[in-house]
Motif scaffolding. Structure first.
Motif, PDB file in Angstrom:
ATOM      1  N   VAL A 174       0.836  -1.210   0.000  1.00 35.75           N
ATOM      2  CA  VAL A 174       0.000   0.000   0.000  1.00 35.75           C
ATOM      3  C   VAL A 174       0.869   1.257   0.000  1.00 35.75           C
ATOM      4  N   LEU A 175       1.962   1.233   0.789  1.00 35.00           N
ATOM      5  CA  LEU A 175       2.842   2.405   0.847  1.00 35.00           C
ATOM      6  C   LEU A 175       3.508   2.660  -0.506  1.00 35.00           C
ATOM      7  N   LEU A 176       3.870   1.580  -1.213  1.00 40.18           N
ATOM      8  CA  LEU A 176       4.466   1.769  -2.536  1.00 40.18           C
ATOM      9  C   LEU A 176       3.467   2.417  -3.491  1.00 40.18           C
ATOM     10  N   MET A 177       2.195   2.021  -3.378  1.00 41.71           N
ATOM     11  CA  MET A 177       1.150   2.639  -4.201  1.00 41.71           C
ATOM     12  C   MET A 177       0.956   4.106  -3.795  1.00 41.71           C
ATOM     13  N   LEU A 178       0.892   4.351  -2.501  1.00 37.81           N
ATOM     14  CA  LEU A 178       0.661   5.710  -2.006  1.00 37.81           C
ATOM     15  C   LEU A 178       1.804   6.651  -2.377  1.00 37.81           C
ATOM     16  N   GLY A 179       3.043   6.158  -2.250  1.00 36.22           N
ATOM     17  CA  GLY A 179       4.193   7.033  -2.483  1.00 36.22           C
ATOM     18  C   GLY A 179       4.596   7.126  -3.948  1.00 36.22           C
ATOM     19  N   LEU A 180       4.682   5.954  -4.615  1.00 30.90           N
ATOM     20  CA  LEU A 180       5.219   5.928  -5.972  1.00 30.90           C
ATOM     21  C   LEU A 180       4.191   5.529  -7.023  1.00 30.90           C
ATOM     22  N   GLY A 181       2.985   5.191  -6.565  1.00 31.62           N
ATOM     23  CA  GLY A 181       1.922   4.875  -7.516  1.00 31.62           C
ATOM     24  C   GLY A 181       2.122   3.572  -8.254  1.00 31.62           C
ATOM     25  N   ARG A 182       2.887   2.656  -7.660  1.00 28.53           N
ATOM     26  CA  ARG A 182       3.224   1.425  -8.375  1.00 28.53           C
ATOM     27  C   ARG A 182       2.756   0.180  -7.631  1.00 28.53           C
ATOM     28  N   ILE A 183       2.572  -0.887  -8.421  1.00 26.55           N
ATOM     29  CA  ILE A 183       2.219  -2.211  -7.921  1.00 26.55           C
ATOM     30  C   ILE A 183       3.461  -2.885  -7.333  1.00 26.55           C
TER      31      ILE A 183
END
Lengths: 142, 143
Positions: B22-31
């Motif tokens: 979730v943090l990767l999505m929130l910060g970098l917008g990636r899967i």
């Protein structure tokens, strides 16, 4: 800052992989060995992870953009084709043979075990093989 | 070889896997898909794409050391298969995950929670072929 954030998210993911038992091929293979020494633990890994991502993703998408980049890059492919099914079937066969998957093996590199290095080198060889056998384009991840 | 049933540690670890994703999505917008991350490192498109994946992978690799510092023991890691099976399995994993555009993390965790149709097909497919493979290896061929 973006890279520090990426490192931090990787660390959390990696700790989760280590604590959950996903990093242990003996445990992973036992999850699939229903007729033998079955260990259902990994169903709880999937349950915990999906619980957080299902709600967490939807919270994250309330932002108009991610914190450190201009846009969300979410796969939008919907085609269920031979590559998807055949590739996934192959992936499962390999996972059942070796007991490692890529998301478990990357954090497992930190244990310094040679088996993990061997597995990841073989995975990279598989990537190269795919590029030789099947021309692009393949849909981006997931 | 028996392994200990660990529902609480596995669930807790799963929560952390989800949080990192979730943090990767929130910060970098990636899967958070390990196959995409690895192939992005092996065949980098540009410096930017290479840099965040490198940072992410370094963070992941620090995890066993952090566990060791906190508990005094490395995470459990027993390999019950031969080196040749690691190599054969690894090549098939790389070929299959690349062709199928994802593995346990990308399709399993991230794709299912997005209710991606492709992931809803991919995950049962690889779960079933993995179970059949383990059954054949252990109970038919008796390796």
């Amino acid at each position: 800052m973006k890279l520090v954030f990426a490192l931090f998210t990787g660390l959390i993911f990696g700790v989760g992989i280590a604590v959950s038992g996903m990093m242990d091929p003996a445990k992973v293979l036992n999850f699939f060995d229903i007729a033998g020494t079955w260990d259902p633990s990994l169903a709880f890994v999937m349950g915990g992870a999906l619980l957080v991502t299902f709600f967490g993703y939807r919270l994250a998408w309330r932002q108009t953009t991610p914190l450190f980049v201009g846009r969300f890059q979410i796969p939008n492919a919907t085609a269920v084709d031979k590559r998807l099914v055949g590739g996934s079937a192959l992936f499962g066969i390999g996972w059942g043979i070796a007991g490692f998957c890529p998301g478990a093996a990357i954090p497992a590199l930190g244990t310094g075990r040679w088996e993990v290095v061997l597995f990841l080198v073989a995975v990279l060889a598989g990537f190269v093989l795919r590029r030789l056998l099947f021309a692009r384009p393949v849909q981006s991840a997931a | 070889m028996e392994t200990v049933f660990t529902p609480i540690a596995s669930f807790g670890g799963g929560l952390a896997i989800g949080l990192g994703s979730v943090l990767l999505m929130l910060g970098l917008g990636r899967i958070m898909g390990a196959t995409g991350i690895l192939s992005g490192l092996a065949f980098p498109e540009n410096r930017e794409e290479f840099a965040w994946r490198t940072a992410l992978v370094v963070g992941m690799m620090l995890a066993p050391g952090l566990i060791y510092a906190a508990t005094g023991a490395m995470p459990e890691l027993t390999v019950p298969v031969s080196p040749i099976m690691i190599v054969i399995g690894g090549v098939i994993v790389g070929l299959g995950a690349s062709l199928g555009s994802g593995c346990t993390s990308g399709h399993g965790v991230c794709g299912l929670s997005r209710l991606s149709v492709r992931s809803l097909v991919a995950v049962p497919t690889f779960m079933v072929t993995a179970a059949i493979t383990v059954f054949l290896i252990r109970h038919v061929f008796g390796v």
